[in-house]
Design a protein around this motif. Structure first.
Motif, PDB file in Angstrom:
ATOM      1  N   GLY A  78       0.852  -1.186   0.000  1.00 17.00           N
ATOM      2  CA  GLY A  78       0.000   0.000   0.000  1.00 17.00           C
ATOM      3  C   GLY A  78       0.883   1.229   0.000  1.00 17.00           C
ATOM      4  O   GLY A  78       2.041   1.148   0.424  1.00 17.00           O
ATOM      5  N   VAL A  83      -4.059   3.064   4.708  1.00 16.86           N
ATOM      6  CA  VAL A  83      -4.097   1.601   4.674  1.00 16.86           C
ATOM      7  C   VAL A  83      -2.749   1.015   5.106  1.00 16.86           C
ATOM      8  O   VAL A  83      -2.228   0.106   4.464  1.00 16.86           O
ATOM      9  CB  VAL A  83      -4.511   1.072   3.275  1.00 16.86           C
ATOM     10  N   ASP A  87      -3.069  -2.757   1.808  1.00 16.14           N
ATOM     11  CA  ASP A  87      -4.121  -2.340   0.872  1.00 16.14           C
ATOM     12  C   ASP A  87      -4.723  -3.577   0.211  1.00 16.14           C
ATOM     13  O   ASP A  87      -3.981  -4.441  -0.267  1.00 16.14           O
ATOM     14  CB  ASP A  87      -3.491  -1.407  -0.192  1.00 16.14           C
ATOM     15  N   SER A  88      -6.054  -3.650   0.176  1.00 10.37           N
ATOM     16  CA  SER A  88      -6.699  -4.847  -0.390  1.00 10.37           C
ATOM     17  C   SER A  88      -6.389  -5.007  -1.885  1.00 10.37           C
ATOM     18  O   SER A  88      -6.515  -6.099  -2.431  1.00 10.37           O
ATOM     19  CB  SER A  88      -8.209  -4.788  -0.166  1.00 10.37           C
ATOM     20  N   GLY A  90      -3.380  -4.437  -3.075  1.00 12.07           N
ATOM     21  CA  GLY A  90      -1.917  -4.606  -3.145  1.00 12.07           C
ATOM     22  C   GLY A  90      -1.514  -5.710  -4.126  1.00 12.07           C
ATOM     23  O   GLY A  90      -2.097  -6.797  -4.110  1.00 12.07           O
ATOM     24  N   LEU A  96       0.382  -0.272  -7.128  1.00 13.04           N
ATOM     25  CA  LEU A  96       0.650  -1.135  -5.963  1.00 13.04           C
ATOM     26  C   LEU A  96       1.348  -2.425  -6.368  1.00 13.04           C
ATOM     27  O   LEU A  96       1.161  -3.470  -5.751  1.00 13.04           O
ATOM     28  CB  LEU A  96      -0.670  -1.457  -5.245  1.00 13.04           C
TER      29      LEU A  96
END
Ligand code: HEM
Length: 431
Positions: A78, A83, A87-88, A90, A96
């Motif tokens: 992230g 975050v 980070d979701s 990522g 990312l």
């Protein structure tokens, strides 16, 4: 109004510094804190609201090193403080991803946003910008922010693949996505705001991607559908997530450079006059706008290995926050860094980042900012602030949410624009 000026003797006690607290960015400036850290604690640890520790680097040389050395400092966890825990998206979106996967998206999409690609649309873009600033021909009082928010889509809306009917909404949704608790964007709670705008944005991109599946165009959405990384196509979710990233990159930055550049020019009428009379150069003014505004305050990276920065040891897995906004005011690099000077000659700002993630929207952003200035110079004789300026509640984006000005129109408006497109590539990309 926020005071962004710092005297070279100004210091704040280290124990009062909090670079995470979003409200401080809305109600006051962090420049005195960054100034103090550069002088006294160039590598400085603090905790986020949930107790996650992060290191802050504030000097130009250290910030540049962190964002340039992609092998030591990874983007995959992230890149923003919001975050820090991960980070979701990522590892799945261009911003990312680390090498080598990053190249798989970067290279094919870069040519759509290149200098030559955006130059091809200069005439259309100029017409759109001229229409946008039309309300200023009449003069009087108006808020510049709603107009500036529409700028990025004028240049990259078609390139990303966003239907024109959505351009206004996308500008609002993306801003709410980065500053969900700002009073202008909050709808209920932070979580509700994020849920609503993500729903809208992903629903729109779902329609775009469905359309491109049957009818490819020359845009980012179509390119994402076709590209392969290690022989594999991106998943549907990855295509949508990347469309989202490109939109965020464009909409949350460009308007705030425009607003802060124009704010500076309303506060310095002599600099507006110098630009109007051709004594100052428009491209230099754009570069100073980029330095002055630095819309992405910070970029976070995660250390891949134990590393030392300016004598401080950072352990593998720790988060390092590179404060670009501080680097762009570093007195070691910039002469009189707290002066807004549109004639500034030496200006190696890093507002577009550096290294492998250097902003690939930079040519488009530079072009639209230049056309904006040229079109305004042709119709605005002078202007002045006409009320309080309001700033965005975000530790990531240095934004403006309200900018009232009083405009004196040119009694004899005329073209001050240059026909040739020059110097849009002024900033070097260091890969
Ligand atoms: C004045 C306007 C802009 C500023 C100051 C800006 C700033 C930045 C910065 C600092 C980065 C580096 C991020 C990092 O290192 O983690 C970046 C990356 C990026 N920007 Fe911009 N940006 C601007 C406009 C745009 C526009 C118009 C687009 C158009 C689509 C865009 C798309 C992107 C993308 C896709 C990336 C990721 C590139 C990569 O990871 O390889 N930006 N931008």
């Amino acid at each position: 109004m926020r005071n962004d000026t710092v005297d070279r003797h100004d210091r704040v006690p280290l124990e009062t510094i909090d670079l995470f607290d979003e409200e401080r960015y809305r109600t006051s400036s962090q420049h005195a804190a960054w100034h103090t850290l550069r002088a006294e604690a160039p590598v400085w640890a603090q905790e986020s609201q949930d107790g996650t520790r992060f290191w802050s680097v504030t000097r130009y040389a250290d910030v540049l090193r962190v964002i340039k050395d992609h092998r030591t400092f990874s983007s995959e966890n992230g890149t923003i403080l919001a975050v820090l825990g991960g980070d979701s998206a990522g590892g799945r979106t261009i911003n990312l991803m680390d090498l080598p996967r990053h190249k798989g998206i970067r290279v094919p999409t870069m040519k759509l946003l290149s200098t030559s690609a955006v130059h091809r649309i200069t005439a259309t873009l100029r017409r759109r910008v001229r229409e946008l600033v039309e309300p200023l021909r009449e003069g009087g009082e108006l808020d510049l922010v709603p107009l500036m928010l529409r700028l990025p889509m004028l240049v990259v809306g078609d390139i990303i693949g966003i239907p024109e009917s959505y351009w206004g909404d996308v500008a609002r949704w993306t801003m709410a996505g980065v500053a969900p608790e700002d009073p202008v964007y909050l709808q209920g709670s932070r979580e509700e705001t994020l849920r609503n705008v993500h729903f809208e944005l992903f629903a729109m991109f779902a329609d775009v991607v469905a359309d491109r599946k049957v009818r490819r165009r020359e845009d980012v959405a179509s390119t994402l559908l076709d590209l392969e990384i290690d022989g594999e196509k991106l998943s549907y979710e990855e295509v949508v997530l990347n469309c989202y990233s490109f939109s965020m990159g464009a909409n949350t930055t460009t308007p705030h450079v425009a607003s802060q550049l124009l704010l500076g020019l309303t506060e310095h009428p002599e600099q507006w006059h110098a630009l109007r009379t051709g004594k100052s150069d428009v491209d230099r003014a754009v570069e100073e706008g980029l330095r002055w505004a630095t819309p992405t305050n910070h970029l976070v990276r995660c250390a891949n290995t134990d590393v030392e920065i300016a004598g401080t040891r950072i352990a593998r897995g720790e988060q390092v926050c590179a404060w670009v906004a501080s680097a762009n005011r570093d007195e070691r690099v910039f002469t009189r860094p707290y002066d807004f000077d549109t004639a500034r000659a030496y200006n190696p700002h890093i507002a577009f980042g550096n290294g492998i993630h250097y902003c690939n929207g930079a040519p488009g952003a530079r072009l639209v900012l230049r056309l904006l200035l040229e079109e305004l110079l042709a119709i605005v004789d002078g202007w002045q602030p006409a009320g309080p300026v309001r700033h965005l509640r975000s530790n990531f984006i240095n934004g403006i949410t309200e900018l009232p000005v009083l405009v004196q129109p040119d009694p004899v408006p005329g073209p001050r624009s240059r026909t040739a497109v020059t110097a849009v590539t002024a900033c070097p990309v260091h890969h």
